[in-house]
Design an enzyme around this catalytic site. Structure first.
Site, PDB file in Angstrom:
ATOM      1  CB  ILE A 192      31.514   1.985  -3.975  1.00  3.94           C
ATOM      2  CG1 ILE A 192      32.378   3.307  -3.219  1.00  3.94           C
ATOM      3  CG2 ILE A 192      31.647   2.553  -4.659  1.00  3.94           C
ATOM      4  CD1 ILE A 192      33.497   4.016  -3.845  1.00  3.94           C
TER       5      ILE A 192
ATOM      6  CG  ASP B 191      34.560  -8.522  -2.863  1.00  2.00           C
ATOM      7  OD1 ASP B 191      35.261  -8.954  -2.553  1.00  2.00           O
ATOM      8  OD2 ASP B 191      33.963  -7.390  -2.576  1.00  2.00           O
TER       9      ASP B 191
ATOM     10  NE  ARG C 107      42.799   4.946  -8.398  1.00  3.35           N
ATOM     11  CZ  ARG C 107      41.627   6.438  -7.017  1.00  3.35           C
ATOM     12  NH1 ARG C 107      40.472   6.342  -7.769  1.00  3.35           N
ATOM     13  NH2 ARG C 107      41.619   6.581  -6.118  1.00  3.35           N
TER      14      ARG C 107
ATOM     15  CG  ASP D   9      34.556   8.990 -13.093  1.00  3.86           C
ATOM     16  OD1 ASP D   9      34.694   9.987 -13.168  1.00  3.86           O
ATOM     17  OD2 ASP D   9      34.714   8.751 -11.780  1.00  3.86           O
TER      18      ASP D   9
ATOM     19  CD  GLU E 264      41.928   8.825 -14.395  1.00  2.00           C
ATOM     20  OE1 GLU E 264      42.507   9.541 -13.307  1.00  2.00           O
ATOM     21  OE2 GLU E 264      40.950   7.697 -14.350  1.00  2.00           O
TER      22      GLU E 264
ATOM     23  CG  HIS F 230      39.068   9.934 -11.093  1.00  2.00           C
ATOM     24  ND1 HIS F 230      40.895   9.571 -10.864  1.00  2.00           N
ATOM     25  CD2 HIS F 230      38.783   9.958 -10.386  1.00  2.00           C
ATOM     26  CE1 HIS F 230      40.775   8.910  -9.737  1.00  2.00           C
ATOM     27  NE2 HIS F 230      39.370   9.212  -9.173  1.00  2.00           N
ATOM     28  CB  ILE F 231      33.905  13.810 -11.801  1.00  2.00           C
ATOM     29  CG1 ILE F 231      33.563  14.258 -12.188  1.00  2.00           C
ATOM     30  CG2 ILE F 231      34.776  15.420 -11.805  1.00  2.00           C
ATOM     31  CD1 ILE F 231      31.981  14.969 -13.021  1.00  2.00           C
TER      32      ILE F 231
ATOM     33  CB  SER G 282      34.698  11.543  -4.651  1.00  4.14           C
ATOM     34  OG  SER G 282      35.881  11.251  -5.054  1.00  4.14           O
TER      35      SER G 282
END
Ligand code: DGY
Length: 319
Positions: free
Chosen positions: A158, A177, A238, A262, A267, A285-286, A288
């Site tokens: 992502i 990373d 998250r 998001d 939640e 939380h949308i 995807s």
């Protein structure tokens, strides 16, 4: 006899159609959110479960699952709702749905970035509530995105798509990373060996790391202090990777100009102060949630189940 699959949430029509065709599917047409006890009760006599991130498979829940359950094939790329160590210890196969939601998540990340930078939430409220009365050259000034530095914390699938989209705004990409990526994955992005080294280079910071004990509240007060003054923070990974109190304090003090979120801890009962802050752009939380991606997530989960019941290694095994 077809394997019996417990499906915890209502899935897209095409996915449920394939489920009914190939499995003895125990669907949830009313889309009731199952409690842990209901989940365990409904898992009686099933061979596998196809859940979403809304069902928590703690060590205790996993210990109480009937012995017949062989697999948890998640309808999600994130699998922090499953205690992976407990699943491994119990011999449960666990899979997720990577890749298929990278584009949709990157799209929403860009939307959060633009929405936070250009004060979309405030502007929309002004128009909807008829509070918009005038125009003047100093009205609703935001932060320009074009040409700024974007820091990406977590440069997996992502994060890399976000980098490609952000290059359309001529952004300079920095990332951290756990390892430096190959040049073709980096596409010119600048690697920083620690989150601390990344922070000072972020006019915008977007979080795309997995949620794990190692990344719990990764964005805390100390790291926020290392960001340039006026930076903007985006989170579509998250909620657990952010220390809410620290983020809210920085948004109130002006250390951060804005945030686009998001995902949240706990939640949908999120930290109440987020709702009060004018400089946060909030989504439920949308990331995807496109028709194409939700179909693809379901098919990917089914591909994993097909492999498991054909005696093959599933492509997306995480335990
Ligand atoms: C994911 O796939 O992890 C999304 O957050 C939806 O669960």
């Amino acid at each position: 006899m077809k394997p019996v699959i417990l499906v915890t949430r209502r899935l897209p029509d095409a996915v449920e159609e394939r489920l009914r065709r190939d499995y003895d599917a125990r669907l949830n047409p009313e889309d009731v959110l199952y409690s842990p006890d209901e989940l365990i009760e409904r898992a009686k006599d099933v061979d596998a479960i196809l859940p979403c991130h809304t069902e928590k498979f703690s060590a205790e829940v996993i210990a109480r699952l009937p012995a017949r359950v062989r697999a948890i094939a998640n309808f999600s790329v994130g699998y922090d709702h499953v205690d992976i160590q407990a699943a491994k210890a119990r011999g449960l196969i666990v899979t997720n749905t990577p890749e298929v939601l990278s584009d949709a998540t990157a799209e929403l990340t860009i939307m959060l970035m633009l929405g936070a930078a250009r004060r979309a939430s405030e502007g929309e409220r002004l128009v909807r509530t008829r509070a918009w009365k005038d125009w003047n050259p100093r009205f609703m000034l935001g932060t320009q995105v074009t040409g700024k530095r974007l820091g990406i914390l977590g440069f997996g699938r992502i994060g890399q798509v976000v980098a490609r989209r952000a290059r359309g705004f001529d952004m300079e990409i920095h990332y951290h990373d756990v390892r430096k990526m190959a040049p073709e994955q980096e596409g010119g992005a600048i690697f920083h060996p620690t989150p601390e080294e990344l922070m000072p280079h972020c006019d915008f910071l977007t979080l795309h790391c997995v949620s794990s004990p190692e990344t719990l509240r990764l964005l805390n007060a100390e790291r926020i202090a290392l960001l340039p003054d006026g930076a903007i923070v985006i989170n579509a990974s998250r909620g657990a990777v952010v220390d809410d109190e620290a983020l809210i304090a920085a948004l109130k003090s002006g250390k951060l100009t804005a945030a686009g979120l998001d995902v949240y801890t706990n939640e949908p009962d999120i930290h109440p102060e987020y709702r009060e802050l004018p400089n946060v752009f909030l989504m439920p939380h949308i990331a995807s949630a496109t028709k194409e991606t939700r179909d693809a997530m379901g098919f990917r989960a089914l591909d994993n189940l097909d492999a498991i019941f054909a005696g093959r290694e599933p492509r997306d095994r995480v335990a």
